[in-house]
Write an enzyme that holds these catalytic residues in place. Structure first.
Site, mmCIF file in Angstrom:
data_model
loop_
_atom_site.group_PDB
_atom_site.id
_atom_site.type_symbol
_atom_site.label_atom_id
_atom_site.label_comp_id
_atom_site.label_asym_id
_atom_site.label_seq_id
_atom_site.Cartn_x
_atom_site.Cartn_y
_atom_site.Cartn_z
ATOM 1 N N ARG A 1 0.834 -1.190 0.000
ATOM 2 C CA ARG A 1 0.000 0.000 0.000
ATOM 3 C C ARG A 1 0.873 1.244 0.000
ATOM 4 O O ARG A 1 1.830 1.347 0.751
ATOM 5 C CB ARG A 1 -0.933 0.035 1.221
ATOM 6 C CG ARG A 1 -1.736 1.333 1.256
ATOM 7 C CD ARG A 1 -2.752 1.379 2.328
ATOM 8 N NE ARG A 1 -3.410 2.688 2.375
ATOM 9 C CZ ARG A 1 -4.387 2.983 3.221
ATOM 10 N NH1 ARG A 1 -4.808 2.089 4.086
ATOM 11 N NH2 ARG A 1 -4.952 4.187 3.208
ATOM 12 N N ASP B 1 -9.081 -1.579 9.140
ATOM 13 C CA ASP B 1 -9.440 -0.711 10.257
ATOM 14 C C ASP B 1 -9.946 -1.583 11.413
ATOM 15 O O ASP B 1 -10.852 -2.420 11.215
ATOM 16 C CB ASP B 1 -10.566 0.261 9.864
ATOM 17 C CG ASP B 1 -10.095 1.359 8.906
ATOM 18 O OD1 ASP B 1 -8.981 1.875 9.082
ATOM 19 O OD2 ASP B 1 -10.838 1.690 7.976
ATOM 20 N N ASP C 1 -6.928 -1.789 2.867
ATOM 21 C CA ASP C 1 -7.120 -0.934 4.034
ATOM 22 C C ASP C 1 -7.697 -1.799 5.146
ATOM 23 O O ASP C 1 -8.653 -2.550 4.897
ATOM 24 C CB ASP C 1 -8.103 0.193 3.671
ATOM 25 C CG ASP C 1 -8.234 1.223 4.766
ATOM 26 O OD1 ASP C 1 -7.462 2.169 4.779
ATOM 27 O OD2 ASP C 1 -9.115 1.036 5.629
ATOM 28 N N ARG D 1 -6.927 2.722 -2.638
ATOM 29 C CA ARG D 1 -5.885 1.927 -1.960
ATOM 30 C C ARG D 1 -6.058 0.470 -2.343
ATOM 31 O O ARG D 1 -7.187 -0.007 -2.547
ATOM 32 C CB ARG D 1 -5.945 2.132 -0.455
ATOM 33 C CG ARG D 1 -7.172 1.615 0.259
ATOM 34 C CD ARG D 1 -8.389 2.474 0.160
ATOM 35 N NE ARG D 1 -8.189 3.889 0.393
ATOM 36 C CZ ARG D 1 -8.204 4.440 1.608
ATOM 37 N NH1 ARG D 1 -8.339 3.691 2.686
ATOM 38 N NH2 ARG D 1 -8.076 5.743 1.739
HETATM 39 N N1 LIG Z 1 -17.316 2.145 0.113
HETATM 40 C C1 LIG Z 1 -16.173 2.557 0.704
HETATM 41 N N2 LIG Z 1 -15.863 3.864 0.726
HETATM 42 C C2 LIG Z 1 -14.702 4.244 1.312
HETATM 43 N N3 LIG Z 1 -14.161 5.489 1.471
HETATM 44 C C3 LIG Z 1 -12.997 5.340 2.122
HETATM 45 S S1 LIG Z 1 -11.959 6.622 2.528
HETATM 46 N N4 LIG Z 1 -12.752 4.034 2.395
HETATM 47 C C4 LIG Z 1 -11.567 3.476 3.064
HETATM 48 C C5 LIG Z 1 -11.884 3.009 4.456
HETATM 49 O O1 LIG Z 1 -12.003 4.103 5.310
HETATM 50 C C6 LIG Z 1 -13.817 3.322 1.900
HETATM 51 C C7 LIG Z 1 -14.165 1.938 1.873
HETATM 52 O O2 LIG Z 1 -13.452 1.044 2.368
HETATM 53 N N5 LIG Z 1 -15.343 1.619 1.253
#
Ligand SMILES: Nc1nc2nc(S)n(CCO)c2c(=O)[nH]1
Length: 158
Positions: A83, A97, A95, A92
């Protein structure tokens, strides 16, 4: 032994492949057991919307690691998979979390648990509730399923 829930997402390259590799790396850690995994969901980007669709999922793990060490392992998975953080909300390859760690509330400089935006995000709540239907938010002491009813963009998760 601790129970934690981790949200995974990818919107670049072989998205499903990156998610699978991330889970395999976590599973290969001697102190992390992946005990449940949700389906894969195709999701519309939220926040920065001018980017490709994501694949999102949530896993449940059992671990003897501390929250901080688990965070370090998640960041290491992102590094291992290559990444590059071009900009905060951008595309990315992977990711991870940490959403929840037991029923704990943690407010450290680099780690906030529960994840501060999880109750606002259908792409997190729908896969989380698939693996843990009755889970509660530790700060609000309310079922997270109730928060999903309030989110307008549920159709953005398929
Ligand atoms: N649908 C969707 N929208 C996102 N916007 C971000 S920033 N992210 C990254 C996670 O915060 C995402 C995601 O994982 N999925």
């Amino acid at each position: 032994m601790n129970t934690a829930y981790i949200s995974l997402g990818s919107n670049m390259g072989d998205r499903a492949g990156y998610l699978e590799k991330a889970i395999n790396i976590l599973s290969s850690h001697g102190k992390i057991e992946v005990t449940k995994r949700s389906s894969l969901y195709e999701t519309d980007p939220v926040g920065f919307t001018e980017q490709d669709q994501f694949l999102n999922m949530v896993i449940e793990i059992r671990t003897s690691l501390s929250p901080e060490t688990l965070l370090h392992q998640c960041l290491q998975v992102e590094i291992d998979l290559g990444r590059e953080r071009e900009f905060k909300w951008g595309p990315r390859i992977i990711d991870l979390d940490i959403l929840l760690f037991n029923h704990e509330t943690i407010e450290a400089e680099n780690l906030l648990i529960p994840h501060p935006r999880m109750q606002e995000r259908a792409f997190v709540l729908i896969p989380l509730l698939e693996v843990a239907p009755s889970i509660e938010h530790p700060s609000f002491n309310a079922p997270l399923a109730e928060f999903l009813d309030e989110i307008p963009d549920k159709e953005g998760v398929r």
